[in-house]
Design a protein around this motif. Structure first.
Motif, PDB file in Angstrom:
ATOM      1  N   LEU B  23       0.823  -0.802  -0.109  1.00 27.63           N
ATOM      2  CA  LEU B  23       0.126   0.242   0.136  1.00 27.63           C
ATOM      3  C   LEU B  23       1.054   1.354   0.356  1.00 27.63           C
ATOM      4  O   LEU B  23       2.039   1.594   0.635  1.00 27.63           O
ATOM      5  N   HIS B  24       0.111   1.867  -0.730  1.00 25.20           N
ATOM      6  CA  HIS B  24       1.315   3.123  -0.849  1.00 25.20           C
ATOM      7  C   HIS B  24       0.472   4.588  -0.555  1.00 25.20           C
ATOM      8  O   HIS B  24      -0.216   4.588  -1.104  1.00 25.20           O
ATOM      9  N   VAL B  25       0.134   5.316  -0.020  1.00 26.05           N
ATOM     10  CA  VAL B  25      -0.332   6.759   0.334  1.00 26.05           C
ATOM     11  C   VAL B  25       0.375   8.270   0.483  1.00 26.05           C
ATOM     12  O   VAL B  25       1.118   8.114   1.060  1.00 26.05           O
ATOM     13  N   ASP B  26       0.038   8.756  -0.717  1.00 29.94           N
ATOM     14  CA  ASP B  26       0.360  10.068  -1.225  1.00 29.94           C
ATOM     15  C   ASP B  26       0.401  11.133   0.238  1.00 29.94           C
ATOM     16  O   ASP B  26      -1.024  11.009   0.634  1.00 29.94           O
ATOM     17  N   ALA B  27       1.158  12.227   0.444  1.00 23.73           N
ATOM     18  CA  ALA B  27       0.672  13.556   0.954  1.00 23.73           C
ATOM     19  C   ALA B  27       0.277  13.782   0.388  1.00 23.73           C
ATOM     20  O   ALA B  27      -0.658  14.493  -0.460  1.00 23.73           O
ATOM     21  N   GLY B  28      -0.907  14.299   1.413  1.00 28.53           N
ATOM     22  CA  GLY B  28      -2.374  15.218   1.345  1.00 28.53           C
ATOM     23  C   GLY B  28      -3.703  14.204   0.618  1.00 28.53           C
ATOM     24  O   GLY B  28      -4.387  14.925   0.628  1.00 28.53           O
ATOM     25  N   GLU B  29      -3.647  12.710   1.196  1.00 27.13           N
ATOM     26  CA  GLU B  29      -4.702  11.928  -0.415  1.00 27.13           C
ATOM     27  C   GLU B  29      -4.969  11.971   1.706  1.00 27.13           C
ATOM     28  O   GLU B  29      -4.741  12.576   3.218  1.00 27.13           O
ATOM     29  N   PHE B  30      -6.973  11.513   1.071  1.00 26.87           N
ATOM     30  CA  PHE B  30      -7.955  11.527   1.932  1.00 26.87           C
ATOM     31  C   PHE B  30      -8.261   9.855   2.322  1.00 26.87           C
ATOM     32  O   PHE B  30      -9.253   9.255   0.492  1.00 26.87           O
ATOM     33  N   VAL B  31      -7.524   8.593   2.603  1.00 33.90           N
ATOM     34  CA  VAL B  31      -8.201   7.182   1.529  1.00 33.90           C
ATOM     35  C   VAL B  31      -8.684   6.859   3.218  1.00 33.90           C
ATOM     36  O   VAL B  31      -8.716   7.227   4.594  1.00 33.90           O
ATOM     37  N   SER B  32     -10.040   5.809   2.689  1.00 36.71           N
ATOM     38  CA  SER B  32     -10.796   5.302   3.798  1.00 36.71           C
ATOM     39  C   SER B  32     -10.452   3.722   3.936  1.00 36.71           C
ATOM     40  O   SER B  32     -10.258   3.092   2.256  1.00 36.71           O
ATOM     41  N   VAL B  33     -10.060   2.724   4.862  1.00 39.86           N
ATOM     42  CA  VAL B  33     -10.308   1.390   5.195  1.00 39.86           C
ATOM     43  C   VAL B  33     -11.255   1.130   5.091  1.00 39.86           C
ATOM     44  O   VAL B  33     -11.598   1.249   6.366  1.00 39.86           O
ATOM     45  N   VAL B  34     -11.834   0.455   4.943  1.00 40.39           N
ATOM     46  CA  VAL B  34     -13.422   0.063   4.736  1.00 40.39           C
ATOM     47  C   VAL B  34     -12.785  -2.267   5.185  1.00 40.39           C
ATOM     48  O   VAL B  34     -11.845  -2.596   4.352  1.00 40.39           O
ATOM     49  N   GLY B  35     -14.016  -2.762   5.784  1.00 40.20           N
ATOM     50  CA  GLY B  35     -14.088  -3.874   5.456  1.00 40.20           C
ATOM     51  C   GLY B  35     -14.834  -4.519   6.754  1.00 40.20           C
ATOM     52  O   GLY B  35     -15.056  -3.671   8.062  1.00 40.20           O
ATOM     53  N   LEU B 203     -18.124  10.716   1.055  1.00 41.47           N
ATOM     54  CA  LEU B 203     -16.541  11.418   1.044  1.00 41.47           C
ATOM     55  C   LEU B 203     -16.680  11.400  -0.993  1.00 41.47           C
ATOM     56  O   LEU B 203     -15.191  12.626  -1.726  1.00 41.47           O
ATOM     57  N   ARG B 204     -16.265  10.557  -2.011  1.00 38.43           N
ATOM     58  CA  ARG B 204     -15.686  10.457  -3.123  1.00 38.43           C
ATOM     59  C   ARG B 204     -13.932  10.334  -2.939  1.00 38.43           C
ATOM     60  O   ARG B 204     -13.226  11.160  -3.509  1.00 38.43           O
ATOM     61  N   LYS B 205     -13.526   9.612  -2.089  1.00 36.93           N
ATOM     62  CA  LYS B 205     -11.670   9.811  -1.608  1.00 36.93           C
ATOM     63  C   LYS B 205     -12.019   8.070  -2.752  1.00 36.93           C
ATOM     64  O   LYS B 205     -12.149   7.376  -2.642  1.00 36.93           O
ATOM     65  N   ARG B 206     -10.463   7.925  -2.416  1.00 33.64           N
ATOM     66  CA  ARG B 206      -9.607   6.988  -2.074  1.00 33.64           C
ATOM     67  C   ARG B 206     -10.038   5.662  -1.347  1.00 33.64           C
ATOM     68  O   ARG B 206     -10.582   5.881   0.266  1.00 33.64           O
ATOM     69  N   VAL B 207     -10.482   4.198  -1.573  1.00 36.51           N
ATOM     70  CA  VAL B 207     -11.407   3.613  -0.818  1.00 36.51           C
ATOM     71  C   VAL B 207     -10.445   2.325  -0.933  1.00 36.51           C
ATOM     72  O   VAL B 207     -10.533   1.805  -2.156  1.00 36.51           O
ATOM     73  N   ILE B 208      -9.924   1.531   0.336  1.00 32.19           N
ATOM     74  CA  ILE B 208      -9.387   0.521   0.144  1.00 32.19           C
ATOM     75  C   ILE B 208     -10.429  -0.242   1.007  1.00 32.19           C
ATOM     76  O   ILE B 208     -10.971  -0.645   1.777  1.00 32.19           O
ATOM     77  N   THR B 209     -10.538  -1.844   0.207  1.00 29.41           N
ATOM     78  CA  THR B 209     -11.121  -2.860   1.115  1.00 29.41           C
ATOM     79  C   THR B 209     -10.508  -3.720   1.455  1.00 29.41           C
ATOM     80  O   THR B 209      -9.533  -4.495   0.811  1.00 29.41           O
ATOM     81  N   LEU B 210     -10.387  -4.179   2.780  1.00 31.39           N
ATOM     82  CA  LEU B 210      -9.405  -5.514   3.423  1.00 31.39           C
ATOM     83  C   LEU B 210     -10.189  -6.159   3.807  1.00 31.39           C
ATOM     84  O   LEU B 210     -12.197  -6.492   4.149  1.00 31.39           O
ATOM     85  N   HIS B 211     -10.221  -7.974   3.152  1.00 33.90           N
ATOM     86  CA  HIS B 211     -11.067  -8.887   3.339  1.00 33.90           C
ATOM     87  C   HIS B 211     -10.158  -9.875   4.262  1.00 33.90           C
ATOM     88  O   HIS B 211      -8.997 -10.516   3.014  1.00 33.90           O
ATOM     89  N   GLY B 212     -10.414 -10.612   4.754  1.00 33.04           N
ATOM     90  CA  GLY B 212      -9.157 -11.820   5.444  1.00 33.04           C
ATOM     91  C   GLY B 212      -7.430 -11.499   5.430  1.00 33.04           C
ATOM     92  O   GLY B 212      -6.528 -12.174   5.362  1.00 33.04           O
ATOM     93  N   GLY B 213      -8.206  -9.772   5.860  1.00 29.35           N
ATOM     94  CA  GLY B 213      -6.046  -9.575   5.973  1.00 29.35           C
ATOM     95  C   GLY B 213      -4.957  -9.005   4.820  1.00 29.35           C
ATOM     96  O   GLY B 213      -4.023  -8.568   4.830  1.00 29.35           O
TER      97      GLY B 213
END
Lengths: 284, 226
Positions: B23-35, B203-213
């Motif tokens: 995973l890489h997140v740049d400066a100033g990003e708004f990232v949602s992590v869901v799962g 939000l309409r921003k970046r979304v990362i979905t986790l499943h089983g780690g």
């Protein structure tokens, strides 16, 4: 700390126990010393002994390093002491008058550093060249008392040592658990402090200050109770030991050692126990 | 700003937190992590604040390598990353003002600077008038705003929010999200861990979905999809 009262109370009880042991030991030592001072070897010379022979025995006895005091009592004084001892027994005094002359020889009283050393002196005086001038030696009468004192002293010292170790171990576990419960109630707070960037020492700081305060408070409380206790006990001890204000003087002359060692022992105990109890909650 | 390379965290033989996450997140990003629950979201947060260390792989945040960070450096890291939690994690015996000031005190800031910064940060989250209150005298939304203020006092470049609206009603959730968006607008990188479908979709921003780690979806302007 929510259990601060309990912590101070346990510390006060521990300090009272330790000081009770110190008092018991001081009293035992003093009592034994008193009894030891009353024990001596009396050497009764024959009536016809010469001044030179007595001086020779005296210088011989003086040459032993374990001998602390040699007192020589002349025949007249021995007779006077005998009369004083038996003044309420007219039969003995009448018999003495009947004799017309002083039947008692001079006496030499010898004191040594330790009761066990009397045996060496008695053995040394048993040489053949003194057999004809020494009529009797009274050591045999006190030998059993000396042995008994030796045994009692050893037993008291062992008991005090065992009790001291027992009290220290009990105090450690009681204080450890008291502080552990107190820290358990604050585990969430400790965790939050760590999460916002507090170092372990920043979290420990208040507990170290508390430990110092607990130690100070418990020393003051225990000190006040002990002071009242020794004021109460001293008059009774004066009757037994023939020593005025024995405990007051004992504590006054040892105040720095007693207060200093106990304060640092209590402080170390509280800091170590709180450190151990807190360790797991600092791993956030 | 945030980088995970083949990062795994295994608690026991059969308990895996995250597994081979890149995973890489740049400066100033708004990232949602869901799962769903138990998919590794909380493990991810714990790794980012060095509450846990990865079993393998690399976890980097703001220049710190979490797999190699020393115990002495962890407090320094935490003073540079703002973190807010679902249960607020406020000190109950301290007032609003004291809670925020505490984050500066642990960093050894001067009383003068603390007196200067704390009221300003509390004004930003709209609690300037409740500085003397204790946490139990505040609503859930207000408590979370105190936590945000505390996270902001160090002017962090990264803010990690672990289910910040989990205990809040719709109105308070909206207020908290507005504050987070405002903070992001000022340039702070935000990683929001949540299972609130509505706020992620709005939000309409970046979304990362986790499943089983594992990361199963990583989308720019994504949506909550499980």
């Amino acid at each position: 700390m929510s259990l601060s009262f309990m912590t101070v109370l346990i510390l006060v009880l521990m300090l009272l126990s330790v000081n009770t042991l110190i008092i018991v030991q001081a009293l035992t030592e003093e009592a034994v010393q008193n009894v030891k001072e009353q024990i001596d070897v009396s050497v009764y010379f024959q009536n016809d002994v010469t001044e030179e022979e007595i001086l020779e025995v005296r210088s011989y006895v003086d040459s032993f390093p374990e001998v602390t005091e040699v007192t020589y009592i002349e025949t007249d004084e021995v007779l006077a002491q005998f009369r004083e001892t038996h003044k309420e027994n007219p039969d003995i005094l009448a018999s003495l008058d009947e004799l017309g002359e002083n039947p008692l020889g001079p006496t030499m009283i010898i004191k040594t550093r330790e009761p066990g050393e009397y045996e060496n002196i008695i053995t040394a005086l048993g040489v053949p060249e003194y057999e004809h001038i020494i009529e009797a030696k009274t050591f045999a009468d006190t030998e059993k008392a000396i042995d008994k004192i030796g045994i009692i002293t050893k037993q008291v010292e062992q008991a005090v040592l065992v009790l001291s170790i027992l009290f220290t171990v009990i105090a450690f576990f009681v204080i450890f658990n008291t502080i552990r419960v107190a820290i358990y109630t604050q585990r969430i707070e400790i965790g939050i402090k760590k999460l916002v960037g507090a170092t372990n020492w920043f979290v420990r700081g208040p507990y170290i200050v508390e430990s110092i305060l607990f130690s100070l408070f418990s020393m003051v409380f225990a000190g006040v109770i002990i002071w009242f206790a020794i004021q109460f006990l001293d008059p009774y001890i004066a009757v037994i030991l023939d020593s005025q204000q024995f405990l007051t003087n004992y504590f006054r002359s040892n105040i720095l050692v007693l207060v200093g060692s106990q304060f640092f022992a209590v402080l170390a105990l509280t800091i170590i126990t709180s450190g151990l109890a807190m360790r797991r909650y600092l791993r956030v | 700003m945030i980088s995970l390379k083949g990062a795994s965290k295994q608690y026991t033989k059969h308990s895996v937190g995250i597994e081979n996450v890149n995973l890489h997140v740049d400066a100033g990003e708004f990232v949602s992590v869901v799962g769903q629950s138990g998919t590794g979201k909380t493990t991810l947060v714990k790794l980012l604040i060095a509450e846990e260390k990865p079993t393998s792989g690399v976890v980097e945040i703001g220049g710190w390598d979490i797999s190699r960070i020393s115990q002495q450096d962890i407090p320094l890291l935490r003073r540079q990353i703002g973190v807010i939690f679902q249960d607020f994690k406020l000190l109950e015996k301290k007032t609003v003002e004291e809670n925020v000031a505490f984050a500066l005190q642990v960093a050894g800031e001067s009383p003068r600077r603390i007196r200067d910064v704390v009221p300003r940060v509390l004004d930003i989250v709209g609690l300037g008038h409740k500085v003397e209150r204790y946490p139990n005298q505040l609503s859930g939304g207000e408590q979370q705003r105190v936590a945000i203020a505390r996270a902001l006092v160090h002017r962090p470049k990264i803010l990690v929010a672990d289910e910040p609206t989990g205990n809040l009603d719709a109105i308070n959730t909206h207020e908290i999200m507005e504050i987070l968006k405002k903070i992001n607008d000022f340039g702070t990188t935000i990683m929001l861990v949540t299972h609130n479908r509505e706020i992620v979709n709005q939000l309409r921003k970046r979304v990362i979905t986790l499943h089983g780690g594992k990361i199963v979806v990583d989308e720019e302007q994504g949506k909550y999809q499980l």
